[in-house]
Design a protein around this motif. Structure first.
Motif, PDB file in Angstrom:
ATOM      1  N   PHE A 156     -17.799  18.877  18.951  1.00 16.27           N
ATOM      2  CA  PHE A 156     -16.769  18.103  18.174  1.00 16.27           C
ATOM      3  C   PHE A 156     -17.463  16.879  17.561  1.00 16.27           C
ATOM      4  N   LEU A 157     -17.173  16.123  16.729  1.00 14.26           N
ATOM      5  CA  LEU A 157     -17.644  14.927  16.194  1.00 14.26           C
ATOM      6  C   LEU A 157     -17.718  13.866  17.336  1.00 14.26           C
ATOM      7  N   SER A 158     -16.550  13.844  18.170  1.00 10.25           N
ATOM      8  CA  SER A 158     -16.384  12.824  19.268  1.00 10.25           C
ATOM      9  C   SER A 158     -15.351  13.234  20.131  1.00 10.25           C
ATOM     10  N   ASP A 159     -14.973  12.735  21.273  1.00 13.42           N
ATOM     11  CA  ASP A 159     -13.828  13.023  21.984  1.00 13.42           C
ATOM     12  C   ASP A 159     -12.433  12.806  21.293  1.00 13.42           C
ATOM     13  N   HIS A 160     -12.486  11.856  20.301  1.00 14.10           N
ATOM     14  CA  HIS A 160     -11.389  11.783  19.308  1.00 14.10           C
ATOM     15  C   HIS A 160     -11.553  12.488  17.882  1.00 14.10           C
ATOM     16  N   ALA A 161     -10.759  12.914  17.441  1.00 13.43           N
ATOM     17  CA  ALA A 161     -10.701  13.257  16.092  1.00 13.43           C
ATOM     18  C   ALA A 161     -10.481  12.144  15.033  1.00 13.43           C
ATOM     19  N   PRO A 162     -11.298  11.970  14.233  1.00 15.86           N
ATOM     20  CA  PRO A 162     -11.076  10.965  13.141  1.00 15.86           C
ATOM     21  C   PRO A 162      -9.727  10.833  12.364  1.00 15.86           C
ATOM     22  N   VAL A 163      -9.024   9.921  12.177  1.00 16.04           N
ATOM     23  CA  VAL A 163      -7.983   9.959  11.132  1.00 16.04           C
ATOM     24  C   VAL A 163      -8.059   9.438   9.821  1.00 16.04           C
ATOM     25  N   LEU A 164      -7.858  10.370   8.822  1.00 17.93           N
ATOM     26  CA  LEU A 164      -8.272   9.800   7.467  1.00 17.93           C
ATOM     27  C   LEU A 164      -7.122   9.700   6.557  1.00 17.93           C
ATOM     28  N   VAL A 165      -7.069   8.567   6.100  1.00 16.12           N
ATOM     29  CA  VAL A 165      -5.800   8.408   5.208  1.00 16.12           C
ATOM     30  C   VAL A 165      -6.181   7.779   3.831  1.00 16.12           C
ATOM     31  N   THR A 166      -5.668   8.153   2.774  1.00 10.40           N
ATOM     32  CA  THR A 166      -5.919   7.602   1.317  1.00 10.40           C
ATOM     33  C   THR A 166      -4.620   6.666   0.868  1.00 10.40           C
ATOM     34  N   VAL A 167      -4.928   5.564   0.657  1.00 10.08           N
ATOM     35  CA  VAL A 167      -3.944   4.580   0.194  1.00 10.08           C
ATOM     36  C   VAL A 167      -4.221   4.079  -1.272  1.00 10.08           C
ATOM     37  N   GLU A 168      -3.268   3.614  -1.821  1.00 10.58           N
ATOM     38  CA  GLU A 168      -3.268   3.162  -3.315  1.00 10.58           C
ATOM     39  C   GLU A 168      -2.552   1.876  -3.314  1.00 10.58           C
ATOM     40  N   PHE A 187       0.695  -1.242   0.145  1.00  7.98           N
ATOM     41  CA  PHE A 187      -0.015  -0.051   0.300  1.00  7.98           C
ATOM     42  C   PHE A 187       0.858   1.445   0.076  1.00  7.98           C
ATOM     43  N   ASP A 188       0.667   2.138  -0.825  1.00  2.47           N
ATOM     44  CA  ASP A 188       1.298   3.445  -0.924  1.00  2.47           C
ATOM     45  C   ASP A 188       0.338   4.444  -0.288  1.00  2.47           C
ATOM     46  N   VAL A 189       0.804   5.300   0.510  1.00  6.44           N
ATOM     47  CA  VAL A 189       0.138   6.323   1.308  1.00  6.44           C
ATOM     48  C   VAL A 189       0.261   7.459   0.562  1.00  6.44           C
ATOM     49  N   LEU A 190      -1.071   8.336   0.101  1.00  7.54           N
ATOM     50  CA  LEU A 190      -1.190   9.330  -0.583  1.00  7.54           C
ATOM     51  C   LEU A 190      -1.492  10.483   0.032  1.00  7.54           C
ATOM     52  N   ARG A 191      -2.250  10.400   1.287  1.00 12.62           N
ATOM     53  CA  ARG A 191      -2.230  11.576   2.220  1.00 12.62           C
ATOM     54  C   ARG A 191      -2.745  11.008   3.529  1.00 12.62           C
ATOM     55  N   TYR A 192      -2.742  11.968   4.573  1.00 11.88           N
ATOM     56  CA  TYR A 192      -2.940  11.570   5.857  1.00 11.88           C
ATOM     57  C   TYR A 192      -3.604  13.035   6.621  1.00 11.88           C
ATOM     58  N   GLY A 193      -4.432  12.852   7.390  1.00  7.72           N
ATOM     59  CA  GLY A 193      -5.248  13.765   8.094  1.00  7.72           C
ATOM     60  C   GLY A 193      -5.824  13.591   9.181  1.00  7.72           C
ATOM     61  N   VAL A 194      -5.806  14.466  10.273  1.00  6.27           N
ATOM     62  CA  VAL A 194      -6.399  14.524  11.490  1.00  6.27           C
ATOM     63  C   VAL A 194      -7.499  15.542  11.405  1.00  6.27           C
ATOM     64  N   LEU A 195      -8.636  14.960  11.506  1.00  5.50           N
ATOM     65  CA  LEU A 195      -9.833  15.825  11.056  1.00  5.50           C
ATOM     66  C   LEU A 195     -10.511  16.354  12.441  1.00  5.50           C
ATOM     67  N   ALA A 196      -9.770  17.552  12.940  1.00  2.13           N
ATOM     68  CA  ALA A 196     -10.313  17.976  14.283  1.00  2.13           C
ATOM     69  C   ALA A 196     -11.277  19.139  13.842  1.00  2.13           C
ATOM     70  N   GLU A 197     -12.375  18.883  13.315  1.00  6.25           N
ATOM     71  CA  GLU A 197     -13.350  20.111  12.991  1.00  6.25           C
ATOM     72  C   GLU A 197     -14.470  20.012  13.905  1.00  6.25           C
ATOM     73  N   THR A 198     -15.022  21.315  14.132  1.00  5.86           N
ATOM     74  CA  THR A 198     -16.083  21.481  15.085  1.00  5.86           C
ATOM     75  C   THR A 198     -17.291  21.961  14.215  1.00  5.86           C
ATOM     76  N   GLU A 199     -18.484  22.025  14.734  1.00  4.46           N
ATOM     77  CA  GLU A 199     -19.616  22.786  14.305  1.00  4.46           C
ATOM     78  C   GLU A 199     -20.153  23.394  15.483  1.00  4.46           C
ATOM     79  N   ASN A 200     -20.159  24.828  15.339  1.00  8.07           N
ATOM     80  CA  ASN A 200     -20.643  25.547  16.552  1.00  8.07           C
ATOM     81  C   ASN A 200     -19.908  25.132  17.850  1.00  8.07           C
TER      82      ASN A 200
END
Length: 287
Positions: free
Chosen positions: A275-287, A259-272
């Motif tokens: 948070f989405l949770s007490d953890h921020a989701p980790v998003l990775v794109t692989v190929e 697997f090659d990793v193309l991108r990695y992100g921690v999604l520490a987003e909020t709405e007003n």
């Protein structure tokens, strides 16, 4: 003239046939590790009932193909099934191997992947015994796994999702060794994706053991392998209660075998400020 036209058609037909026979290039796979926080009535406005729609929408918005979730109680599993009908799911409750306790549920897009095989095991001295607690662990811990086949490219890979103990030092160390052994045995040499809440920071002995190149069973941390890293260097924030500079990175996506990793992100987003949770989701794109 007719002869030339006929020959041209033959050549064109042959070239079209060659194009059709070329294997389809596998499309990138979006992988998310997401501790959704168990449904705790004491969480007030951060309770699951206020977050479930946003959590499901985040999965859809980021077009997640393979999703590893942790701390999923049965009612939360049903909520997500209702909101994400396009996903299949593998997992059982860790307390009885049925519906009791938290799931380490592994989700996959049904229209993209065929499920070839799946299962689960407990992180304990008796991995096949439902509800078994390992070593000095405070809780039962479980791993869910699946072999998936891309319907378009025909490529197969192995995915596993887990949640290590938050108290037991021995349980984390031994749990990791067990997990790596099982990944090695079950994957059969296929490309591997591992997601999870490891309750361990990158410099810990636990993560160093996972990524130790001297170990033939080692995995690669997607964050370190990615040419693009987005978001903070932490994933756990306790609904923003932990001071920014003290928030730890304890959620991971690991890869192995091609697997090659193309991108990695921690999604520490909020709405007003929610948070989405007490953890921020980790998003990775692989190929």
């Amino acid at each position: 003239m007719k002869k030339i036209a006929f020959l041209s058609l033959l050549i064109l037909g042959a070239s079209c046939s060659q194009v059709k026979q070329q294997p389809t290039k596998p499309a990138p796979i979006n992988v998310m590790s997401f501790n959704i926080r168990y449904d705790n009535p004491e969480d007030s406005l951060d309770n699951w009932k206020f977050r479930k729609d946003r959590a499901a929408n985040a999965v859809r918005f980021y077009d997640v193909d393979v999703l590893g979730t942790q701390e999923v109680l049965h009612n939360q599993l049903e909520d997500l099934k209702q909101r994400l009908p396009e996903y299949g799911v593998v997992g059982v409750g860790r307390e009885d191997g049925k519906e009791k306790g938290e799931y380490s549920a592994l989700w996959y897009k049904k229209n993209r992947f065929d499920l070839l095989d799946s299962g689960y095991f407990w992180l304990s001295e008796t991995p096949e015994v439902p509800g078994s607690k390992g070593w000095d662990g405070a809780c039962e811990r479980i791993a869910s796994w699946a072999k998936l086949k891309d319907k378009t490219s025909g490529k197969e890979f192995f995915a596993l999702n887990t949640h290590l103990d938050h108290v037991g030092v021995v349980a984390r160390r031994e749990g990791i060794s067990l997990m790596l052994d099982r990944v090695n045995q079950l994957s059969g040499g296929l490309p591997v994706i591992v997601t999870g809440d490891f309750n361990s920071e990158p410099e810990s002995d636990v993560i160093k053991h996972v990524t130790d190149p001297a170990n033939p069973e080692h995995l690669t941390d997607a964050r370190l392998a990615s040419p693009v890293v987005y978001g903070p260097a932490w994933s756990f924030h306790d609904f923003g209660k932990i001071p920014y500079q003290h928030r730890p990175l304890i959620d991971y996506v690991f890869v192995r075998n091609g697997f090659d990793v193309l991108r990695y992100g921690v999604l520490a987003e909020t709405e007003n400020e929610a948070f989405l949770s007490d953890h921020a989701p980790v998003l990775v794109t692989v190929e």
